[in-house]
Design a protein around this motif. Structure first.
Motif, PDB file in Angstrom:
ATOM      1  N   VAL A   1      23.432  57.991  49.486  1.00  0.00           N
ATOM      2  CA  VAL A   1      24.116  56.736  49.804  1.00  0.00           C
ATOM      3  C   VAL A   1      25.205  56.450  48.779  1.00  0.00           C
ATOM      4  O   VAL A   1      26.332  56.068  49.126  1.00  0.00           O
ATOM      5  N   ASP A   2      24.893  56.654  47.510  1.00  0.00           N
ATOM      6  CA  ASP A   2      25.892  56.458  46.454  1.00  0.00           C
ATOM      7  C   ASP A   2      27.051  57.439  46.610  1.00  0.00           C
ATOM      8  O   ASP A   2      28.218  57.088  46.382  1.00  0.00           O
TER       9      ASP A   2
ATOM     10  N   SER B   1      29.854  58.987  56.681  1.00  0.00           N
ATOM     11  CA  SER B   1      29.602  58.254  55.440  1.00  0.00           C
ATOM     12  C   SER B   1      29.444  56.766  55.720  1.00  0.00           C
ATOM     13  O   SER B   1      28.574  56.094  55.143  1.00  0.00           O
ATOM     14  N   GLU B   2      30.280  56.249  56.612  1.00  0.00           N
ATOM     15  CA  GLU B   2      30.189  54.822  56.957  1.00  0.00           C
ATOM     16  C   GLU B   2      28.857  54.505  57.634  1.00  0.00           C
ATOM     17  O   GLU B   2      28.230  53.477  57.353  1.00  0.00           O
ATOM     18  N   ASP B   3      28.418  55.392  58.530  1.00  0.00           N
ATOM     19  CA  ASP B   3      27.140  55.174  59.219  1.00  0.00           C
ATOM     20  C   ASP B   3      25.972  55.201  58.239  1.00  0.00           C
ATOM     21  O   ASP B   3      25.028  54.401  58.351  1.00  0.00           O
ATOM     22  N   LEU B   4      26.024  56.124  57.272  1.00  0.00           N
ATOM     23  CA  LEU B   4      24.961  56.211  56.273  1.00  0.00           C
ATOM     24  C   LEU B   4      24.876  54.923  55.460  1.00  0.00           C
ATOM     25  O   LEU B   4      23.777  54.380  55.237  1.00  0.00           O
TER      26      LEU B   4
ATOM     27  N   GLU C   1      21.795  52.009  55.477  1.00  0.00           N
ATOM     28  CA  GLU C   1      21.158  51.583  54.229  1.00  0.00           C
ATOM     29  C   GLU C   1      21.222  50.059  54.085  1.00  0.00           C
ATOM     30  O   GLU C   1      20.245  49.420  53.671  1.00  0.00           O
ATOM     31  N   LEU C   2      22.364  49.482  54.432  1.00  0.00           N
ATOM     32  CA  LEU C   2      22.498  48.025  54.348  1.00  0.00           C
ATOM     33  C   LEU C   2      21.561  47.311  55.315  1.00  0.00           C
ATOM     34  O   LEU C   2      20.992  46.277  54.990  1.00  0.00           O
TER      35      LEU C   2
END
Length: 295
Positions: A227-228, A282-285, A289-290
């Motif tokens: 995520v980072d 990356s945006e979906d990941l 997480e959010l």
């Protein structure tokens, strides 16, 4: 890595900057462009001798024995210098592909969307490249092929994405430095252009994006959390692409001409942004997480 580098990390960064400037300074950059963009095996081996590719190998394996945070610093300097070649793929192959660690062997890999850099120059290719088609690359120093029908995320891992983000950060730093230098020295109406409010705002925004991306990339180097790394990738891509565009604006019309370096920053940033695959992943990941944290 803390957000204040240690003395050893600063020495590593400065040493890499000196080595890269010696073997691939501005003159060498333009010699490579004018010469058609071929990969110079001589300085590739020099990088290997300097430990660029073997940085994370243990000393018992002939490496330097450092970690991911130090690798990020090294690749940031490579991005700042616009150093060409499949640097990330060869670095990741060290210890697996004989000769990669010393720079005797050039390794490339199938990136996001089937994009392959330096295919014809590579000695070893990671991934299936059957049917690869040559593309006309926007960057004169990154020859490209594409593998039709390739999985968008094929050949990628988190460290590949993170080191690419570090390169993007370095290019964003170069664009910021170039914009500030030009704003200080270029005069219009008897004043440096940096005295005008619109130019001040562009330079300030450049710096903000660089420092936000730097914090994200350095943090991801410590946690190596997917995520980072996704966050670092998005911020570094934005800093590099938008930073180069804003640097072009600061330079005005001359920024688009071949004698300026600025357009090379933008072109390299565009290519690297595609190397990491679709930003949607990356945006979906990050979105998942959010949602987990909010739920």
């Amino acid at each position: 890595m803390r957000f204040q580098l240690t003395a050893d990390q600063r020495a590593l960064r400065d040493g890499v900057r000196d080595v890269v400037a010696r073997i691939f300074g501005r003159d060498a950059l333009w010699d490579a462009v004018d010469g058609g963009g071929g990969l110079d095996r001589g300085w590739w081996r020099e990088l290997g001798a300097a430990g660029f590719f073997s940085l994370r190998l243990s000393e018992a394996e002939g490496g330097v024995g450092l970690g991911v945070p130090e690798a990020v610093l090294v690749f940031e300097e490579a991005g700042r210098a616009l150093l060409p070649g499949p640097l990330v793929a060869t670095h990741l192959a060290a210890g697996v592909v004989p000769g990669a660690a010393t720079g005797e062997v050039v390794v490339t890999a199938v990136g996001g969307g089937g994009l392959v850099e330096w295919l014809e120059e590579a000695d070893v290719v990671v991934g299936e490249v059957r049917g690869a088609v040559a593309l006309r690359s926007v960057d004169p120093l990154t020859p490209l092929h594409r593998v039709p029908g390739a999985d968008p995320s094929a050949g990628l891992d988190d460290l590949f994405v993170l080191l690419t983000a570090a390169e993007q950060l370095g290019t964003a730093v170069r664009a910021c430095e170039a914009a500030v230098q030009h704003a200080r020295t270029r005069e219009q109406f008897g004043r440096p252009v940096g005295a005008f409010q619109a130019v001040k705002h562009l330079c300030a925004e450049l710096l903000v994006r660089v420092e936000v991306a730097r914090a994200a990339v350095y943090a991801a180097a410590v946690t190596v959390d997917p995520v980072d790394i996704a966050a670092a990738r998005l911020l570094a891509d934005e800093a590099a692409v938008r930073g180069a565009r804003d640097c072009l604006q600061v330079h005005g019309g001359m920024g688009f001409t071949w004698e300026a370096d600025v357009h090379l920053c933008l072109k390299r940033a565009w290519v690297r942004a595609e190397r990491g695959g679709s930003i949607t992943e990356s945006e979906d990941l990050l979105a998942r997480e959010l949602l987990i944290e909010a739920g």
